[in-house]
Each structure stands twice: as structure tokens, then as C-alpha cells.
Design an enzyme around this catalytic site. Structure first.
Site, mmCIF file in Angstrom:
data_model
loop_
_atom_site.group_PDB
_atom_site.id
_atom_site.type_symbol
_atom_site.label_atom_id
_atom_site.label_comp_id
_atom_site.label_asym_id
_atom_site.label_seq_id
_atom_site.Cartn_x
_atom_site.Cartn_y
_atom_site.Cartn_z
ATOM 1 N N CYS A 230 -0.382 4.127 2.156
ATOM 2 C CA CYS A 230 -0.170 3.933 3.597
ATOM 3 C C CYS A 230 1.292 4.146 3.964
ATOM 4 C CB CYS A 230 -0.512 2.509 4.031
ATOM 5 S SG CYS A 230 -2.019 1.850 3.376
ATOM 6 N N ASP A 231 2.199 3.599 3.167
ATOM 7 C CA ASP A 231 3.602 3.506 3.580
ATOM 8 C C ASP A 231 4.573 4.341 2.746
ATOM 9 O OD1 ASP A 231 2.787 1.663 5.511
ATOM 10 O OD2 ASP A 231 2.956 -0.010 4.110
ATOM 11 N N CYS B 63 0.832 -1.207 0.000
ATOM 12 C CA CYS B 63 0.000 0.000 0.000
ATOM 13 C C CYS B 63 0.868 1.260 0.000
ATOM 14 C CB CYS B 63 -0.918 -0.016 1.224
ATOM 15 S SG CYS B 63 -1.878 1.484 1.398
#
Ligand code: NAP
Length: 327
Positions: free
Chosen positions: A146-147, A143
Site C-alpha cells: 500500500c505505502d 503494508c
């Protein structure tokens, strides 16, 4: 405005929806407006895949791109505003061979319902290498939204050739110094418009006909330094320096809970009747990415959620008619 999910007083509902992506929320909106007083059980990751999608520009109704989490917040609020009861629980067991259907939540709560809509969606697929498992969360991610932030100013690798891989690469190209996309074929399956955008980014490199052989890094601290690639045609190996490996090779349906109780296709998607969301068990309907192995779009998931609610309503009405005739 969205209310905090409350524990439900009664564990029985006419209709329970499992899942809180576009399919689940749309089923809830239609079912609530049909006065079915639906209960939606949201799962561990409320909002589904759009919660980790940055720009959404193909969901109709918005002239400019909208953020995935915002769109899901709107759908949730809409479902609540028309009367859906939201429950923050994760279903770990279902019994569909009895009626009312019986569900058990993670904490032991038991729910029963007359009809069930399964909208559990799909989860990211992984390559399956031991080194991928070793570095998951320490340089390996599925992701970018997200990261991606952890890799600012560093080179990263994205694996895959579909829309997800290209979107992840585009997103990361604004954060990382360089993005290398590794794909096992010599062409992408991603939409043309996305591929064109990719070619315009100066810091994205494409490596076709290669698969990940191994992810390499240090153990103390646990971090990725390289990815070893194998040419699928010649077998030649090459190491590419990277701090992050983003695996974007598709999704698999979250249908495990229903195996042995519902007909499931060999590819893991829940089988439904043609042009219908009806599963192999009367009164159980499936909508969204857990059943759709063709389109897998937010808008088709929403459409299937609508169908499931309408079909559930008709099924309940038919049951009630049959009971009236019998009495
Ligand atoms: P996808 O379209 O199934 O593509 C998966 C890609 O990963 C393919 O290129 C596939 O290679 C590759 N792959 C699969 N297993 C692999 C493995 N073990 N090793 C290496 N490569 C592997 O998946 P997706 O990109 O996640 O998209 C899923 C669905 O969501 C699609 O319908 C897509 O259109 C949709 N989606 C839409 C949008 C949008 O409209 N903006 C955004 C994201 C996703 P092959 O090509 O060789 O099979």
C-alpha cells in the site's frame, strides 16, 4: 464480471456470511451452489489480507504468480456468478443468543439469519509504542504494497521475522535504496525459500537480536527520520536512519464482535469443534484466519470456508428434519 453490491430487499437470509476473504467467498460459493441463497456482508475492507499482497505463488491452480487483488476479484465474481448476494456493510453488533440470529450494520440495517458463517479474518498487529501511533500514516505503516511507493529512493526498516516481514522486505527492496530488517531473535521463522531470496538482494541488511525502542522524527512536518533499536541481549541502543518503518509482526483475529457470545481461545481465535467449523453456538460456524491459529494460509482459509458452508447446510437440514418429526 462483478455486479455493484445492491441493498438487500429482505433482511432475512437462510445463511449470512460475514467477511470477504478466501474463507468468506469460498463459503459463499458452496452455499450458493447448495441453494442456500447466501448473503455475504463484505465489511470495510472487501477482499481481506490478499488485497494488500502483491505476488501470490502458493495458491494452487496458477503456474505463475498471481496478484492478490486479482485473485480476490476472481473469487468474488465466482461467488456472485453462482448466486451470492453481496452487501457492502460493516457489522457492528451481533445477537447470537436468539434465533434467527440478529446482526446490525454500521448504518443501522438489521439482518437476521438461520445460520451464520463468521469469516472476519485477522488484522495486522502493531508494536504498541506511543511513537508508532504518532507516526502512523506519516512514516509508519503495516503494508508495503500500500505505502511502499512513498519511500522510493529512500531507506526503510521492516520489523519482524516471519513470512510477512520477509515478503515486505523483498517487495520494498525494489523501491527503497536500502531495507533493514530488524528482528528480535537470531533467526527468522519465515520459509526457507523466502530467506534464500532475501540473502540474494544486495540492498537488504539484517539486524538480529534487536527490538524497536522508539521511532524518532520531526513534528512539523510529521515524518520519521530514525528508529532507535535496543539489543535484546545487551540493552545497547543504536539509531538507524530511515524514512519509513514497516511493522510486519503478525496478525490478530478479528473476533472482538463475538466476545461474550461465542467461546474464544485465550489467544483471541474463535474456538471450533475438532475437525469442524462449528462454534459454541449451534448454527454459527467460523472459518479462516479468525479461527485458524495454526496454518493461516489463503488456501486453508478457503478450505475452512468450504467446510463451514457444508456444515451450515447439514445443520439447516437437521433442523428441518427435526421440525418435520415434531409436526
Ligand atoms: P508470524 O509468522 O506470526 O511472524 C510474526 C513475526 O513477528 C515473528 O518473527 C515474531 O517474532 C515477530 N513479532 C511478533 N510480535 C512482535 C513484537 N511485539 N515485536 C517484535 N517482533 C514481533 O506472522 P506473519 O509473518 O504475518 O505470518 C502469519 C501467517 O501468515 C503465517 O502462518 C505465515 O506463514 C502466513 N503467511 C504466509 C505467506 C506466504 O505463504 N507467502 C505470506 C505471509 C504470511 P518471534 O519469531 O520472536 O515470535
Amino acid at each position: 464480471m462483478s455486479a455493484t453490491p445492491q441493498p438487500i430487499a429482505s433482511t432475512h437470509a437462510k445463511l449470512i456470511i460475514i467477511g470477504s476473504g478466501p474463507a468468506g467467498y469460498t463459503a459463499a460459493i458452496y452455499a450458493a451452489r447448495a441453494m442456500l441463497e447466501p448473503v455475504l456482508i463484505s465489511g470495510f475492507e472487501p477482499g481481506g489480507q490478499l488485497m494488500v499482497t502483491a505476488d501470490v505463488e502458493n495458491y494452487p491452480g496458477f503456474a505463475a504468480p498471481v496478484q492478490g487483488p486479482w485473485l480476490m476479484e476472481q473469487m468474488k465474481a465466482q461467488a456472485e456468478n453462482v448466486g451470492t448476494r453481496m452487501v457492502a456493510d460493516h457489522i457492528v453488533e451481533v445477537e447470537l443468543n436468539r434465533h434467527p440470529f440478529r446482526l446490525r450494520g454500521d448504518g443501522g440495517t438489521v439482518y437476521t439469519c438461520d445460520t451464520l458463517v463468521i469469516a472476519t479474518g485477522a488484522k495486522a498487529k502493531w508494536l504498541g509504542h506511543p511513537s508508532e501511533t504518532k507516526f502512523k500514516g506519516y512514516g509508519v505503516s503495516a503494508c508495503a504494497t500500500c505505502d511502499g511507493f512513498f519511500y522510493r529512493g529512500k531507506p526503510v526498516v521492516v520489523v519482524g521475522g516471519g513470512n510477512t516481514a520477509v515478503e515486505e522486505a523483498l517487495y520494498l527492496s525494489h523501491i527503497a535504496t536500502k531495507v533493514t530488517i530488524v528482528h528480535r531473535r537470531d533467526s527468522f521463522r519465515a520459509e526457507r525459500i523466502l530467506q534464500d531470496r532475501l540473502l540474494k538482494r544486495p540492498n537488504i541488511e539484517l539486524i538480529f537480536d534487536h527490538a524497536v525502542d522508539e521511532i524518532l522524527g520531526t513534528s512539523d512536518p510529521l515524518s520519521v527520520t530514525h528508529v532507535r533499536l535496543k539489543n535484546v541481549k545487551t540493552g545497547t541502543l543504536q539509531d538507524v536512519e530511515t524514512h519509513g518503518v514497516f511493522v510486519a509482526i503478525g496478525h490478530e483475529p478479528a473476533s472482538g464482535l463475538f466476545k461474550g457470545q461465542l467461546a474464544i481461545k485465550p489467544n483471541g481465535y474463535i474456538k471450533t469443534a475438532p475437525f469442524s467449523t462449528a462454534t459454541s453456538v449451534p448454527g454459527v460456524f467460523a472459518a479462516g484466519d479468525v479461527t485458524d491459529d495454526i496454518y493461516r494460509q489463503a488456501v486453508t482459509a478457503a478450505g475452512l470456508g468450504c467446510m463451514a458452508a457444508i456444515e451450515a447446510e447439514h445443520w439447516l437440514a437437521a433442523q428441518s428434519d427435526a421440525r418435520a418429526v415434531a409436526e
